[in-house]
Design an enzyme around this catalytic site. Structure first.
Site, PDB file in Angstrom:
ATOM      1  N   PHE A  87       4.499  25.561 -68.373  1.00 26.04           N
ATOM      2  CA  PHE A  87       3.621  25.775 -69.152  1.00 26.04           C
ATOM      3  C   PHE A  87       2.329  24.843 -69.023  1.00 26.04           C
ATOM      4  CE2 PHE A  87       5.936  21.663 -69.577  1.00 26.04           C
ATOM      5  CZ  PHE A  87       5.157  20.878 -69.761  1.00 26.04           C
ATOM      6  N   ASP A 209      17.158  26.338 -77.465  1.00 22.59           N
ATOM      7  CA  ASP A 209      16.987  26.055 -76.019  1.00 22.59           C
ATOM      8  C   ASP A 209      17.474  24.567 -75.771  1.00 22.59           C
ATOM      9  OD1 ASP A 209      16.374  26.393 -73.453  1.00 22.59           O
ATOM     10  OD2 ASP A 209      14.389  25.714 -73.634  1.00 22.59           O
TER      11      ASP A 209
END
Length: 408
Positions: A87, A209
């Site tokens: 990211f 997650d």
């Protein structure tokens, strides 16, 4: 946050190796149309993001300018980098001015998560998911989102700083002191409460997650869930699941989710079972450095979890037998039930919280000197200051061995 952001995986690494591909040819026109509508509906400019956040937020998030973030992070100085991944990067920063109605008497440490120019639909959606979910939800076991920045192409999130970093870094570190049994159970309990809160929210949320790198620890080892980029609204009404793209982290994702894309609260329960097993064994869910049959933690450990004596052979040796045997056996059985291949047979997160509560040590118990260390200290204190003869030294060594055997 803290050392917590040291291992963020790129998006393509999150997708299971067994996941079904989603090529345009396989998607029906209906799905494609829905995808296009989703892209069109997503807020993309600062005003739209702020309006959406304000309409649904329970927490007063602050909209930072990019210039303010440069000041907070000393112009994103390299020595402020806490970690990074697919990211972008995370920086440690300090807020020195008051935050709206909140006074800041001294510099407030924060973690500044900068998305690295990924303005794709998926990148923006994950960034926005964190703004929305953490703006709507507030709980002691969820990391606090302080604010965000949506300016030009910049997509940034500002969180509370978690001093001890991630569970992953603490559990598998070769430098930090091993986590005690009491702390491991405290972590499991806190993380379970965070998941239970999400599942029981007015609008249920599936985390999707759950893994050790996404559980952060404050200075007192209180666990908080972070990184809500893949979180999904849970099923409502008479629906049993939500269908979604297969995303997550291999080794933690539930088998039925990998096979079908059907996401349920039970998917999180399975992932929790994996993390609980990691806390018990001190091993990673997948570890290619180990012998072939031990590389997959679930395949290796699952058959032993029901065996009261054999399960003690897989407990993390770094704890030096300093744990209550019955509590270990109960935690192992809990992990076994969480890892049931039948999602309907897994316990609810609320039941998991109830099961973990009796395994929590009191503050006083957590501070007690472990029995083996206490015995060694006692023996050393009894030794004459002018030393011992060889035979007496050997006798003391045998006493220590006996104490260790009894403690185990």
């Amino acid at each position: 946050m803290g050392n917590c952001w040291c291992r963020f995986e790129p998006l393509n690494h999150r997708v299971s190796a067994n996941a079904k591909s989603e090529s345009p040819k396989e998607q029906s026109p209906t799905v494609e149309d829905k995808h296009i509508k989703e892209v069109q509906k997503l807020p993309s400019n600062p005003k739209e993001v702020e309006d959406l956040r304000r309409d649904s937020a329970a927490n007063p998030l602050i909209a930072f300018t990019y210039e303010e973030l440069k000041n907070i992070t000393s112009n994103f100085r390299q020595d402020r980098v806490l970690g990074g991944g697919g990211f972008g990067s995370v920086y440690k920063g300090f807020i020195k001015e008051d935050l709206g109605d909140q006074e800041v008497p001294e510099p407030l440490p924060v973690a500044v998560k900068v998305h690295d120019g990924d303005n794709s639909f998926q990148g923006h959606r994950e960034w926005l998911a964190e703004v929305i979910f953490l703006g709507q939800l507030s709980h002691p076991n969820l990391v606090k989102l302080i604010g965000y920045c949506c300016e030009d192409n910049h997509r940034v999130l500002i969180y509370e700083y978690m001093a001890r970093g991630s569970v992953e870094n603490n559990l598998f570190s070769r430098v930090l002191l091993p986590l005690s049994w009491a702390i491991r159970m405290k972590i499991a309990f806190g993380a379970a409460k965070g998941l239970a809160f999400l599942h029981e929210a007015k609008k249920p949320v599936i985390y999707r997650d759950f893994k050790t790198s996404n559980i952060l620890l404050d200075m007192d080892y209180n666990a908080k869930l972070s990184d809500f980029g893949l979180a999904k609204d849970g099923p409502v009404g008479d629906k049993s699941h939500v269908s979604t793209r297969i995303m997550g982290t291999y080794g933690y994702a539930a088998p039925e989710y990998i096979m079908t894309g059907h996401l349920t609260p039970g998917s999180d329960v399975y992932s929790f079972g994996v993390v609980l097993l990691e806390l018990l064994t001190g091993r990673k869910s997948l570890d290619k450095s180990r012998p072939t049959r031990e590389q997959n933690l679930i395949d290796w450990a699952l058959p032993l979890l029901k065996e009261k004596k054999k399960v003690l052979n897989i407990v993390d040796p770094k704890m030096n037998c300093e744990y209550p045997v019955k509590a270990v056996q109960k935690a192992a059985m809990l992990a076994y039930h969480c890892l049931n291949r039948n999602p309907k047979a897994r316990p609810l997160m609320r039941d998991i919280v109830d099961s973990l509560e009796p395994l929590q040590a009191t503050e006083e118990e957590a501070l007690l000197v472990p029995p083996v260390q206490k015995a060694v200290i006692t023996i050393i204190d009894e030794m004459p200051k002018n030393g011992l003869k060889k035979v007496e030294e050997l006798k003391k060594v045998e006493e220590v061995k006996k104490v260790i055997e009894d403690a185990c």
